[in-house]
Design a protein around this motif. Structure first.
Motif, PDB file in Angstrom:
ATOM      1  N   HIS A 353       3.593   1.444  -1.674  1.00  0.00           N
ATOM      2  CA  HIS A 353       2.695   0.366  -2.112  1.00  0.00           C
ATOM      3  C   HIS A 353       3.298  -0.298  -3.346  1.00  0.00           C
ATOM      4  N   GLN A 361      -0.140  -0.880 -13.263  1.00  0.00           N
ATOM      5  CA  GLN A 361      -0.765  -0.378 -12.048  1.00  0.00           C
ATOM      6  C   GLN A 361       0.216   0.433 -11.207  1.00  0.00           C
ATOM      7  N   SER A 364       0.796   3.964 -12.828  1.00  0.00           N
ATOM      8  CA  SER A 364      -0.408   4.790 -12.783  1.00  0.00           C
ATOM      9  C   SER A 364      -0.728   5.214 -11.356  1.00  0.00           C
ATOM     10  N   GLN A 365      -0.573   4.294 -10.400  1.00  0.00           N
ATOM     11  CA  GLN A 365      -0.825   4.661  -9.006  1.00  0.00           C
ATOM     12  C   GLN A 365       0.193   5.678  -8.507  1.00  0.00           C
ATOM     13  N   ASP A 369      -0.628   9.263  -6.925  1.00  0.00           N
ATOM     14  CA  ASP A 369      -0.038   9.713  -5.655  1.00  0.00           C
ATOM     15  C   ASP A 369       0.553  11.109  -5.806  1.00  0.00           C
ATOM     16  N   ARG A 399      -5.392   8.358  -0.745  1.00  0.00           N
ATOM     17  CA  ARG A 399      -4.707   7.482  -1.686  1.00  0.00           C
ATOM     18  C   ARG A 399      -4.547   6.029  -1.233  1.00  0.00           C
ATOM     19  N   PRO A 402      -7.586   3.532  -2.759  1.00  0.00           N
ATOM     20  CA  PRO A 402      -7.434   3.183  -4.174  1.00  0.00           C
ATOM     21  C   PRO A 402      -6.186   2.348  -4.463  1.00  0.00           C
ATOM     22  N   ALA A 403      -5.087   2.634  -3.777  1.00  0.00           N
ATOM     23  CA  ALA A 403      -3.869   1.850  -3.996  1.00  0.00           C
ATOM     24  C   ALA A 403      -4.078   0.402  -3.567  1.00  0.00           C
ATOM     25  N   ALA A 406      -6.045  -1.374  -6.253  1.00  0.00           N
ATOM     26  CA  ALA A 406      -5.165  -1.692  -7.382  1.00  0.00           C
ATOM     27  C   ALA A 406      -4.294  -2.894  -7.069  1.00  0.00           C
ATOM     28  N   SER A 407      -3.759  -2.951  -5.861  1.00  0.00           N
ATOM     29  CA  SER A 407      -2.901  -4.060  -5.471  1.00  0.00           C
ATOM     30  C   SER A 407      -3.673  -5.378  -5.465  1.00  0.00           C
ATOM     31  N   THR A 446      -8.467   2.083 -11.492  1.00  0.00           N
ATOM     32  CA  THR A 446      -9.186   1.676 -10.293  1.00  0.00           C
ATOM     33  C   THR A 446     -10.461   2.470 -10.089  1.00  0.00           C
TER      34      THR A 446
END
Length: 468
Positions: A353, A361, A364-365, A369, A399, A402-403, A406-407, A446
């Motif tokens: 992602h 972002q 943090s993502q 993960d 995951r 939430p990803a 965030a995107s 997020t």
């Protein structure tokens, strides 16, 4: 229950995602080894933000005190016109009341060096360009360009937006007719920027460097898409970013490769299937060397020459105080992939992602993960293909949502900043006066309702008294 004693994880890529994954695996008592394409690690980038939602994970790993010494808490974001008129401000300190933590802003190279220092030397091999993967009944054999091989129970692709691991995996799935059409589409990019970080500056000239917290200044150009972001860092340095949309970037993409890009990249073609060998792409989210042209940054920076510096003087003073080696011209790619795993291979971070990089972002993502995946590996019943597939499916289910949030949030904020015209000005004015939930969610993380932790480690403490 401890993880299987014969579990061994191979991580491809020694960027932030790969290093934090290695540290977590070490804490979990899981054997791992990191393979990095570069022969010499040279951290690139300028500033990075870590969201409050990942700070508890950092605390559990025993890194919080050291990370705090490298960083400043994010106090807010002030948006100004190019002439210095204030348009609005977003107070990010509300996250402290919601999460008990604040976002941290620091130098990206400093963060990389800290994480690298926690990886034992025998667990990292540089100069390893992965060109093939062959699954066996008990694991995966990874082949590198120098013909060396490494064997593991699973392979984690933490090798960035132009992931060699992903391409090898996708090549196999495509041949089998099992790869979704959307995953064949190339990365999307319609923005480029120049980023830099100054050498240490005189605090007498720039008193903002004496502050204990960080206030981001965003300068918006009038009737042009170029903006400039400025923020003070530890070590008397100032990070900056100049850039905006460039519709011409989209015209350079080729749909013939799942990792083709608008830049000259070794990831453009000739990748192998999962059981053979060929050329490989860049690891650790690094751009190909053809992207890093300090000289070509001048034409973009010229767009902000007349911007009023919020710290006094000219913004060009800050740009010109930046060593050429700390200036980078980059594309702001984005793409959410549908396929994150296949067999014993799984992806984390930018490899699955790629998020427009606003307020950390992506980093943090990637940490979230890694934490999710390591928790599942720690509870793995066995290294059988069935058990590994089961946890990979659970990882994706937890995951991917939430990803995606965030995107989407990062993209919306980018459009809010860069769009021009009367309607865009009105939208910015309203948003900055009455900050919407999606914007605060994007900036502070997020999810404010959950605080992910590593299940196998003691719960994080709240004893750090320096958070103000």
């Amino acid at each position: 229950m401890p993880p299987p004693s014969d579990l061994r994880v191979l991580i491809v890529g020694a960027g932030l995602a790969g290093l934090i994954m290695g540290i977590m695996l070490g804490k979990a008592g899981i054997d791992y080894h990191i393979l990095e394409q570069a022969s010499r690690l040279r951290p690139l980038g300028t500033s990075i933000t870590l969201h409050p939602v990942v700070i508890d994970l950092v605390d559990q790993l025993g890194l919080l005190e050291e990370m705090f010494a490298l960083s400043r808490p994010l106090r807010g974001i002030t948006v100004l016109t190019s002439k210095g008129r204030r348009m609005g401000r977003i107070d990010t300190r509300s996250s402290k009341q919601k999460l008990g933590r604040q976002a941290l802003v620091m130098s990206r190279p400093d963060l990389h060096e800290l994480l690298l220092s926690k990886i034992p030397a025998h667990r990292l091999t540089t100069g390893m360009r992965v060109i093939g993967m062959a699954e066996t009944q008990s694991g995966v054999m990874v082949t590198c360009a120098d013909e060396s091989t490494f064997f593991g129970s699973v392979v984690v692709g933490a090798d960035g937006a132009y992931s060699a691991t992903r391409h090898i995996m996708y090549s196999s799935l495509k041949k089998q007719g099992r790869l979704p059409e959307s995953d064949l589409n190339p990365l999307f990019a319609d923005k480029q920027c120049v980023v830099g970080m100054t050498c240490p500056l005189d605090p007498q000239k720039y008193p903002v460097l004496l502050n204990n917290s960080c206030e981001v200044k965003v300068l918006l150009g009038k009737d042009q898409h170029t903006s400039m972001w400025i923020l003070p860092l530890r070590g008397n340095r100032i990070a900056w970013c100049v850039g905006g949309p460039d519709p011409r970037l989209q015209l350079n993409y080729s749909p013939s490769s799942p990792v083709s890009s608008g830049r000259s990249s070794p990831a453009s073609s000739g990748r192998p299937s999962i059981s053979s060998s060929g050329s490989s792409g860049s690891h650790g989210g690094r751009h190909s060397t053809s992207d890093w042209y300090p000289e070509t940054a001048i034409e973009i920076c010229e767009d902000v020459r007349n911007f009023k510096c919020p710290y006094g003087g000219s913004v060009m003073d800050i740009i010109e105080a930046t060593p050429k080696g700390l200036v980078s011209k980059v594309l702001l790619e984005e793409k959410m992939y549908h396929t994150w795993h296949h067999g014993r291979v799984v992806l984390v971070g930018d490899a699955c992602h790629k998020i427009v990089p606003f307020f950390g972002q992506g980093a943090s993502q990637a940490i979230l993960d890694a934490a999710c995946l390591v928790n599942m590996l720690h509870g793995l019943p066995s290294i059988s293909a069935e058990d590994i597939t089961a946890i990979f499916e659970k990882y994706f289910a937890q995951r991917s949502g939430p990803a995606k949030v965030a995107s989407d949030s990062s993209r919306e904020f980018a459009d809010l900043i860069y769009d021009q015209g009367f309607k865009a000005d009105m939208a910015r004015s309203i948003v900055l006066r009455f900050t919407p939930t999606w914007l605060l969610r994007m900036i502070i993380g997020t999810s404010t309702g959950s605080r992910p932790v590593l299940d196998f480690l003691p719960r994080p403490s709240s004893s750090l008294k320096s958070w103000q």
